[in-house]
Each structure stands twice: as C-alpha cells, then as structure tokens.
Enzyme design. Structure first.
Site, PDB file in Angstrom:
ATOM      1  N   LYS A  27     -28.633  19.881 -61.859  1.00  0.00           N
ATOM      2  CA  LYS A  27     -29.093  20.749 -61.027  1.00  0.00           C
ATOM      3  C   LYS A  27     -28.390  22.185 -61.563  1.00  0.00           C
ATOM      4  CE  LYS A  27     -27.513  20.480 -56.596  1.00  0.00           C
ATOM      5  NZ  LYS A  27     -26.776  22.071 -56.285  1.00  0.00           N
ATOM      6  N   SER A 172     -14.293  29.125 -59.433  1.00  0.00           N
ATOM      7  CA  SER A 172     -15.593  29.066 -58.979  1.00  0.00           C
ATOM      8  C   SER A 172     -16.522  29.364 -60.139  1.00  0.00           C
ATOM      9  CB  SER A 172     -16.025  29.937 -57.697  1.00  0.00           C
ATOM     10  OG  SER A 172     -17.268  30.148 -57.672  1.00  0.00           O
ATOM     11  N   ASP A 323     -17.919  18.694 -56.528  1.00  0.00           N
ATOM     12  CA  ASP A 323     -19.251  17.911 -55.687  1.00  0.00           C
ATOM     13  C   ASP A 323     -18.978  16.469 -55.450  1.00  0.00           C
ATOM     14  OD1 ASP A 323     -20.078  20.579 -55.628  1.00  0.00           O
ATOM     15  OD2 ASP A 323     -21.277  20.331 -57.028  1.00  0.00           O
ATOM     16  N   LYS A 350     -18.955  24.474 -48.647  1.00  0.00           N
ATOM     17  CA  LYS A 350     -20.167  23.923 -49.328  1.00  0.00           C
ATOM     18  C   LYS A 350     -21.317  23.762 -48.435  1.00  0.00           C
ATOM     19  CE  LYS A 350     -17.994  23.586 -53.399  1.00  0.00           C
ATOM     20  NZ  LYS A 350     -18.290  24.421 -54.137  1.00  0.00           N
ATOM     21  N   ARG A 354     -17.538  19.746 -46.034  1.00  0.00           N
ATOM     22  CA  ARG A 354     -17.516  18.304 -46.443  1.00  0.00           C
ATOM     23  C   ARG A 354     -16.084  17.520 -45.832  1.00  0.00           C
ATOM     24  NH1 ARG A 354     -20.712  19.242 -51.944  1.00  0.00           N
ATOM     25  NH2 ARG A 354     -22.726  19.177 -50.822  1.00  0.00           N
ATOM     26  N   ARG A 396     -25.248  15.547 -49.935  1.00  0.00           N
ATOM     27  CA  ARG A 396     -24.384  14.817 -50.556  1.00  0.00           C
ATOM     28  C   ARG A 396     -23.557  13.805 -49.581  1.00  0.00           C
ATOM     29  NH1 ARG A 396     -24.928  16.277 -55.687  1.00  0.00           N
ATOM     30  NH2 ARG A 396     -24.883  18.589 -56.195  1.00  0.00           N
TER      31      ARG A 396
HETATM   32  C1  S3P Z   1     -22.119  25.130 -59.072  1.00  0.00           C
HETATM   33  C2  S3P Z   1     -20.857  25.270 -58.818  1.00  0.00           C
HETATM   34  C3  S3P Z   1     -19.808  24.794 -57.799  1.00  0.00           C
HETATM   35  C4  S3P Z   1     -20.629  23.503 -57.134  1.00  0.00           C
HETATM   36  C5  S3P Z   1     -22.123  23.575 -57.170  1.00  0.00           C
HETATM   37  C6  S3P Z   1     -22.826  23.949 -58.098  1.00  0.00           C
HETATM   38  C7  S3P Z   1     -22.811  25.733 -60.160  1.00  0.00           C
HETATM   39  O1  S3P Z   1     -19.673  25.522 -56.857  1.00  0.00           O
HETATM   40  O2  S3P Z   1     -19.765  23.285 -55.961  1.00  0.00           O
HETATM   41  O3  S3P Z   1     -22.699  22.581 -56.464  1.00  0.00           O
HETATM   42  O4  S3P Z   1     -24.012  25.593 -60.364  1.00  0.00           O
HETATM   43  O5  S3P Z   1     -22.115  26.789 -60.782  1.00  0.00           O
HETATM   44  P1  S3P Z   1     -18.523  26.768 -57.013  1.00  0.00           P
HETATM   45  O6  S3P Z   1     -18.627  27.186 -58.321  1.00  0.00           O
HETATM   46  O7  S3P Z   1     -18.516  27.705 -55.859  1.00  0.00           O
HETATM   47  O8  S3P Z   1     -16.993  25.955 -56.935  1.00  0.00           O
END
Ligand code: S3P
Length: 441
Positions: A27, A172, A323, A350, A354, A396
C-alpha cells in the site's frame, strides 16, 4: 467510532493453514508510485499495484489534479507525469477515503502548488490528527488550515516555500514524506531528522525517479527544484498484509505456509524479529535485492506452527512494526506467558485506536489483558473463546481477529469489515485458500 453496520465475517473455530500464497501489492509503495509518477516527466509504469480502496483514492485524486492514468490490467497502472509544476487545481474537495497516507502525503505535494485544495475523507479519517504535517509545512511558508487539528484540510497553494531543517517529534514516515515532497518545490535544502527509523519508501523512490537524496545518520535531505524522471516501479507484496498469514502460520501451519515475493524492506519487518523472539519458526529465503537503484528488496517467507512464548517487545522495534500490532497481539494471546508492549502511543491514532480496539476484542475472547496509556499487557496461553468483535471499521483489527479463529474454541463474528478492501482486496478468498474457515455475512 463506527456504528458496526455493514458486512461481517463469521469465523469457525480451529483449522490448519498450508500451501503457498501471494498477498496483494504494498500500500505504501503503491501510493508513492502514483504520486511521484504524477509529478515526474514521462510515463511511469507501475506493476504489482495494490488496487485497494486507499490507493484508488490516491489514483482518483491525481486524475482530479489533471494527471492522465491508465489501468491496462488491474495491477498495472500507467501514469503520464505532468512534471513538478504541471498539476492543475481540482474542481471539488479531494476525497482520500480511509487513507491517512494519501491525505498526509498530498498535503506535502499540494502545499507548494499555484492553486488551492481541500482534502476530506471518511468518518475515520476525519477524526485523525493532521497538525503533525501542517506544522512543519507552515514552517516552510505553507498556508494550511485544519479544523481543531483534523480534516477537512484547506490548503492555500504557496509556490514559493523555503527549505527547513526539521526534527520529527515522532517517528512518522508520513510526516517525513510530506516534508520531503514539499521540499521538492522549496528553495534550498530540506532536511528531516528522525527520532527512530520510520519506513523509507519515499527516499528510495525519490532516488528511483532520479532525485539526489542525501542520507546522513538519522537525517535525510533533498535540494529543492530537482526534476523527477519517470521510471518503472515493481511493487512487492505488502509485508503488512503478509503479517496476518505469518501469525496464522505460527498458530496453525503444521506443514508450513509459504508467502511469496514479500517486501522485506528492513524498516518494515520488525514483526519478524518479534515473532522470532517469541520462538516462531520463520525462514526468510534468500532476499532478492532490488533490481534497480531505489527499489525494494523482496523474499519468499516460510512459516511453521510454533510454540510461542510471551515477550517484552523492545521499543526500538515499535516503529518497524507499527502496522503489524493487531496481528502481533493475536500471537501474544496464544503465546505462553506475559507479553508487554510499551512506547506504542501512535497506535491510538491509526484507523482506529488500535490499543483500545484490540484490548476490547481480546477481552471478548476471554484473554486477560491490561490496556496501558502507550501499550498493552497480555497474559497468553489460555484457550481463546468465541464472541462478537467490533472492528471499529478498521481493516487490520478485522483481519487480526479473523486469524484468531484458528486458535479459538468458539465462532468469532467480526462486525463492520467493509474496510478490509482498503488494504487487502481479496482477503476472504486468499484466507480461505490458506485454510481459514471464514464466511462473509
Ligand atoms: C505509512 C506510515 C505509517 C503507517 C501507515 C502507512 C506510510 O504511518 O502506519 O499505515 O505509507 O508512510 P506513520 O508514518 O504515521 O507512522
């Protein structure tokens, strides 16, 4: 919170999993391939694309911004890039659906445009925090409004942003990526420093599109004004989707379960280490290094039924498995003894909270647990019961409790599972083919 309406899963207790399977495309990488393709020069071909609702929201938003996109096959996408300055304003608010990644990365992409944009999403996304991205973008000179920190996000395009040197307050990837994307249109060198490594797909993919990315320790920097050159992107199977079957395998793959072509970027695979610490029998067959600069490593992963024991999760693994906690907590419920996760406050913001959603669902199944401010304590090893689980509309949470059925003594009903299609279209069919006894109602 979700009302609990919509389709449900009904999971019969017990069963074994076996065979070989390939889960759908990643994704995070699919979102980024579309976005970078949209602002590159030339035609980008994406194969292994995740045709899930989240990435389709990104695809539609780019089309609304004037990008021509073709899908000759469901998993193949051709993006005719408009160049760094070629996007055009959308006539209506851009709907990001359930996709936090889409909204946050688009904030970085759209802040430096010569037009205004409004970003909206579904009920879950409209509750999620957006100031974490708006704040650093404002330091760059962006004009962005949130509503008490949440969407709708209103962006007044400001083509002349300035570069910043930004220390991320949380690990993040979404914030890091938004700042880097804005940095492409800023004067000077934009640098982001991470408190702990978050997934690095944006940095890798920027390199694949010909951008010079400077990495130094925990910092990553780019010079503004660099053009992107279209390329081809082969998206690996999503480690986060494979995670449900890694846990299913630990619970019930007496003769082994093989997951093919899984993305094993080390900023994503903390779950492998956590499960191994629990005593899981997991073999990662020789990883294939990316065939082009900026690509992603992949591997086939084999897992077998294992006697798991509870662990204290090292905090350093939390961002590398952020995740995967819903799936991991199911493994912890089955593992002998106590498991403790701390330092996981991010799980509260999230698609659902969660920590609370998993604690609630585990309690329904009779698993002793304690919800902590930034984590969860679980005493595992007792038989799991059945019951009705609220997924809170979180894909999830729904898939994690579907896997729990393998270790349960009663039927598990999971409510409000429509959002499984955001990240894992075809979950039901793949899960059934592996051996899960799951029906949709
Ligand atoms: C993601 C980063 C993560 C993850 C999300 C997808 C991404 O979030 O939890 O499902 O594609 O950059 P954070 O960057 O907020 O931790």
């Amino acid at each position: 919170m979700s009302s609990g309406a919509g389709p449900q899963y009904c999971v019969a207790p017990g069963g074994v999993v076996t065979g070989e399977l390939t889960v759908p495309g990643d994704k995070s990488i699919s979102h980024r391939a579309l976005m970078l393709g949209g602002i590159a020069e030339g035609e980008t071909e994406i194969t292994g694309f995740l045709a899930g609702e989240d990435c389709l929201a990104t695809l539609r938003a780019l089309q609304a911004l004037g990008v021509r996109i073709e899908r000759p096959r469901p998993q193949t996408v051709r993006v005719s890039g408009r160049g760094l300055e070629g996007l055009t304003g959308a006539a209506a608010p851009l709907d990001m659906g359930n996709a936090g990644t889409a909204m946050r990365l688009f904030m970085g992409l759209l802040a430096p445009q010569a037009f205004d944009s409004t970003l909206i999403g579904d009920e879950s996304l409209m509750r999620r925090p957006m100031e974490r991205v708006a704040e650093p973008l404002r330091l760059m000179g962006a004009d962005i409004r949130t509503h008490e920190g949440r969407p709708p996000v209103e962006i007044h395009g400001t083509p002349k942003l300035r570069a910043i040197d930004y220390a991320l307050p949380v690990a993040s990837a979404q914030v890091k990526s938004a700042v880097l994307l804005a940095g492409l249109r800023a004067f000077g060198r934009t640098r982001v420093t991470e408190p702990a490594p978050a997934r690095d797909h944006t940095e890798r993919m920027l390199s694949a599109f010909g951008v010079e990315v400077l990495r130094e320790g925990s910092s990553v920097a780019i010079e503004g004004g660099q053009r992107l050159t279209a390329t081809s992107v082969a998206v690996p199977a999503d480690f986060s989707s494979a995670a449900f079957f890694l846990v299913a395998g630990c619970l019930a793959a007496e003769h082994g379960l093989l997951l093919r072509n899984v993305g094993v970027n080390p900023t994503r695979t903390g779950l492998l280490e956590m499960l191994r610490l629990m005593g899981a029998d997991i073999r990662v067959h020789t990883p294939r290094q990316a065939s082009q600069p900026g690509g992603e490593p992949t591997a086939d992963i084999e897992v077998r039924k294992s006697r798991l024991k509870g662990i204290r999760v090292p905090e350093s693994l939390v961002p590398l498995s952020i995740d995967e906690f819903p799936a991991f907590f199911i493994a912890a419920a089955v593992a002998e003894g106590e498991t403790l996760v701390r330092g996981a406050l991010e799980l509260r913001v999230k698609e659902s909270d969660r920590l609370a959603a998993m604690a609630q669902g585990l309690s329904v199944l009779g698993v002793e647990n304690q919800l902590l401010e930034d984590g969860l304590w679980i005493r595992g090893g007792a038989a799991l019961g059945g019951g009705t689980i609220e997924s809170h509309g979180d894909h999830r949470i729904a898939m994690a409790f579907a896997v729990a059925g393998l270790a349960a003594s009663g039927t598990i009903e999971i409510r409000d599972v429509a959002n499984v299609a955001t990240s894992f279209p075809g979950f039901l069919e793949i899960a059934r083919s592996a051996g899960l006894q799951i029906e949709s109602a």
